[in-house]
Design a protein around this motif. Structure first.
Motif, PDB file in Angstrom:
ATOM      1  N   ASN A   8      13.729  -7.405   3.072  1.00 54.82           N
ATOM      2  CA  ASN A   8      14.074  -8.765   2.549  1.00 54.82           C
ATOM      3  C   ASN A   8      15.304  -9.160   2.878  1.00 54.82           C
ATOM      4  O   ASN A   8      15.728 -10.166   2.621  1.00 54.82           O
ATOM      5  CB  ASN A   8      13.979  -8.365   0.950  1.00 54.82           C
ATOM      6  CG  ASN A   8      12.500  -8.284   0.396  1.00 54.82           C
ATOM      7  OD1 ASN A   8      11.502  -8.868   0.997  1.00 54.82           O
ATOM      8  ND2 ASN A   8      12.508  -7.511  -0.712  1.00 54.82           N
TER       9      ASN A   8
ATOM     10  N   MET B 265       5.735   1.395   2.083  1.00 50.66           N
ATOM     11  CA  MET B 265       4.795   0.564   2.891  1.00 50.66           C
ATOM     12  C   MET B 265       3.865   1.625   3.455  1.00 50.66           C
ATOM     13  O   MET B 265       2.504   1.580   3.433  1.00 50.66           O
ATOM     14  CB  MET B 265       5.219  -0.573   3.755  1.00 50.66           C
ATOM     15  CG  MET B 265       6.219  -1.503   3.120  1.00 50.66           C
ATOM     16  SD  MET B 265       5.286  -2.464   1.727  1.00 50.66           S
ATOM     17  CE  MET B 265       5.999  -1.861   0.257  1.00 50.66           C
TER      18      MET B 265
ATOM     19  N   ASP C 251      -1.066  -4.181  -0.244  1.00 46.21           N
ATOM     20  CA  ASP C 251      -2.344  -3.989  -1.031  1.00 46.21           C
ATOM     21  C   ASP C 251      -3.534  -4.643  -0.722  1.00 46.21           C
ATOM     22  O   ASP C 251      -4.504  -4.538  -1.134  1.00 46.21           O
ATOM     23  CB  ASP C 251      -1.921  -4.508  -2.607  1.00 46.21           C
ATOM     24  CG  ASP C 251      -0.838  -3.667  -3.152  1.00 46.21           C
ATOM     25  OD1 ASP C 251      -0.621  -2.489  -2.765  1.00 46.21           O
ATOM     26  OD2 ASP C 251       0.055  -4.233  -3.841  1.00 46.21           O
TER      27      ASP C 251
ATOM     28  N   SER D 197       0.677 -11.065  -5.681  1.00 45.89           N
ATOM     29  CA  SER D 197       0.398  -9.765  -4.925  1.00 45.89           C
ATOM     30  C   SER D 197       1.499  -9.356  -3.638  1.00 45.89           C
ATOM     31  O   SER D 197       2.279 -10.299  -3.381  1.00 45.89           O
ATOM     32  CB  SER D 197      -0.952 -10.201  -4.104  1.00 45.89           C
ATOM     33  OG  SER D 197      -2.146 -10.504  -5.033  1.00 45.89           O
ATOM     34  N   HIS D 198       1.029  -8.274  -2.926  1.00 43.82           N
ATOM     35  CA  HIS D 198       1.786  -7.753  -2.055  1.00 43.82           C
ATOM     36  C   HIS D 198       0.901  -7.661  -0.692  1.00 43.82           C
ATOM     37  O   HIS D 198      -0.316  -7.143  -0.743  1.00 43.82           O
ATOM     38  CB  HIS D 198       2.379  -6.370  -2.360  1.00 43.82           C
ATOM     39  CG  HIS D 198       3.629  -6.289  -1.394  1.00 43.82           C
ATOM     40  ND1 HIS D 198       3.326  -5.825  -0.165  1.00 43.82           N
ATOM     41  CD2 HIS D 198       4.861  -6.215  -1.712  1.00 43.82           C
ATOM     42  CE1 HIS D 198       4.478  -5.472   0.347  1.00 43.82           C
ATOM     43  NE2 HIS D 198       5.667  -5.667  -0.340  1.00 43.82           N
ATOM     44  N   TRP D 199       1.323  -7.857   0.633  1.00 43.33           N
ATOM     45  CA  TRP D 199       0.442  -7.826   1.672  1.00 43.33           C
ATOM     46  C   TRP D 199      -0.125  -6.464   1.812  1.00 43.33           C
ATOM     47  O   TRP D 199      -1.220  -6.291   2.024  1.00 43.33           O
ATOM     48  CB  TRP D 199       1.334  -8.257   2.884  1.00 43.33           C
ATOM     49  CG  TRP D 199       2.157  -7.376   3.304  1.00 43.33           C
ATOM     50  CD1 TRP D 199       3.611  -7.362   3.137  1.00 43.33           C
ATOM     51  CD2 TRP D 199       2.258  -6.220   3.932  1.00 43.33           C
ATOM     52  NE1 TRP D 199       4.536  -6.556   3.509  1.00 43.33           N
ATOM     53  CE2 TRP D 199       3.561  -5.616   4.294  1.00 43.33           C
ATOM     54  CE3 TRP D 199       1.268  -5.689   4.679  1.00 43.33           C
ATOM     55  CZ2 TRP D 199       4.045  -4.514   4.928  1.00 43.33           C
ATOM     56  CZ3 TRP D 199       1.416  -4.261   5.449  1.00 43.33           C
ATOM     57  CH2 TRP D 199       2.684  -3.957   5.547  1.00 43.33           C
TER      58      TRP D 199
ATOM     59  N   VAL E   3      -0.881 -14.707   1.348  1.00 44.74           N
ATOM     60  CA  VAL E   3      -0.778 -13.655   0.200  1.00 44.74           C
ATOM     61  C   VAL E   3      -0.718 -14.168  -1.087  1.00 44.74           C
ATOM     62  O   VAL E   3       0.304 -14.903  -1.336  1.00 44.74           O
ATOM     63  CB  VAL E   3       0.291 -12.422   0.528  1.00 44.74           C
ATOM     64  CG1 VAL E   3       0.216 -11.495  -0.590  1.00 44.74           C
ATOM     65  CG2 VAL E   3       0.231 -11.931   1.789  1.00 44.74           C
TER      66      VAL E   3
END
Length: 244
Positions: A167, A125, A100, A96-98, A92
């Protein structure tokens, strides 16, 4: 072996044909088609204990199956050393974020380490995947924010629930790499068959055509067995006559 493009009309028609069957029908075919090593227990693509969330009734009422190619995500423990970095195309990008990067008309399959108690996804999500046009999500782990998951209207199948955010324990290792969900290997492009009544089965992409060819024969034989048993024929005799 060449495979159809996921955007081709031929491929879409094959997915439509799969809707005519149940997850049990798919596993019956895979049980005959997949090779196993001596002593290995056949899994027939079944992702054990993966079920619909937040409420089984949400899916069971509509009996709506989700059938689409897999887009995978592998999570690892943030406290464990990762032996090797993934290939650049599977990472990734920084900033960025996975979520997206998820792909429309796919089932996002998330591999979460077995011992983790945190959730792999939550309401944000799920909402983002829905906006991205994702067909569904299968989590080999936990999810949270049940009310938000329900309101997102994204079909989600998982092992269980948590109240703890991702997280706390997890970090993303790679996307679109082979993963393992409850001991079943899933590669990007494999066909994920989510049956809200029966469970989730994964069809390896190179067995799609063979599965589609075999299922009608198996289903037809079983229908004849059922008819015979209903008329008083013993199961042993019906199996011998129609299943061979």
């Amino acid at each position: 072996m060449a495979t159809d493009s996921p955007h081709s009309e031929t491929f879409k028609e094959k997915l439509r044909q799969l809707q005519d069957y149940s997850a049990c029908d798919v596993s019956d075919a895979l049980l005959k088609l997949q090779k196993t090593e001596p002593g290995e227990v056949p899994r027939a693509g079944f992702l054990v204990d993966i079920g619909p969330v937040p409420l089984p009734q949400q899916h069971a009422e509509t009996d709506h199956k989700i059938v689409a190619p897999a887009c995978t995500l592998k999570l690892v423990s943030k406290y464990s050393r990762v032996e090797a970095a993934p290939a650049a195309e599977n990472t990734v990008p920084k900033g960025s974020h996975w979520v997206d990067l998820t792909e429309p008309d796919t089932v996002v399959v998330i591999d979460q380490p077995e011992a983790q108690k945190c959730a792999a996804i939550g309401g944000i999500m799920a909402q983002r995947m829905k906006v991205r046009g994702v067909a569904g999500c299968v989590v080999g782990g936990r999810v949270r924010d049940m009310t938000e998951l329900r309101s997102s209207e994204l079909p989600i199948f998982a092992l269980g629930k948590s109240t703890v955010g991702t997280n706390a324990e997890s970090m993303v290792y790679a996307r679109n790499v082979p993963v393992s969900i409850t001991g079943v290997s899933v590669s990007p492009g494999d066909i994920v068959f989510c049956d809200p009544l029966e469970g989730v089965v994964v069809i390896p992409q190179d067995l799609l055509d063979q599965t589609l060819a075999l299922m009608p024969k198996l289903v037809s034989a079983d229908e004849k067995v059922k008819e015979a048993v209903a008329k008083g024929v013993s199961v042993a005799e019906a199996f011998k006559t129609f299943r061979g």
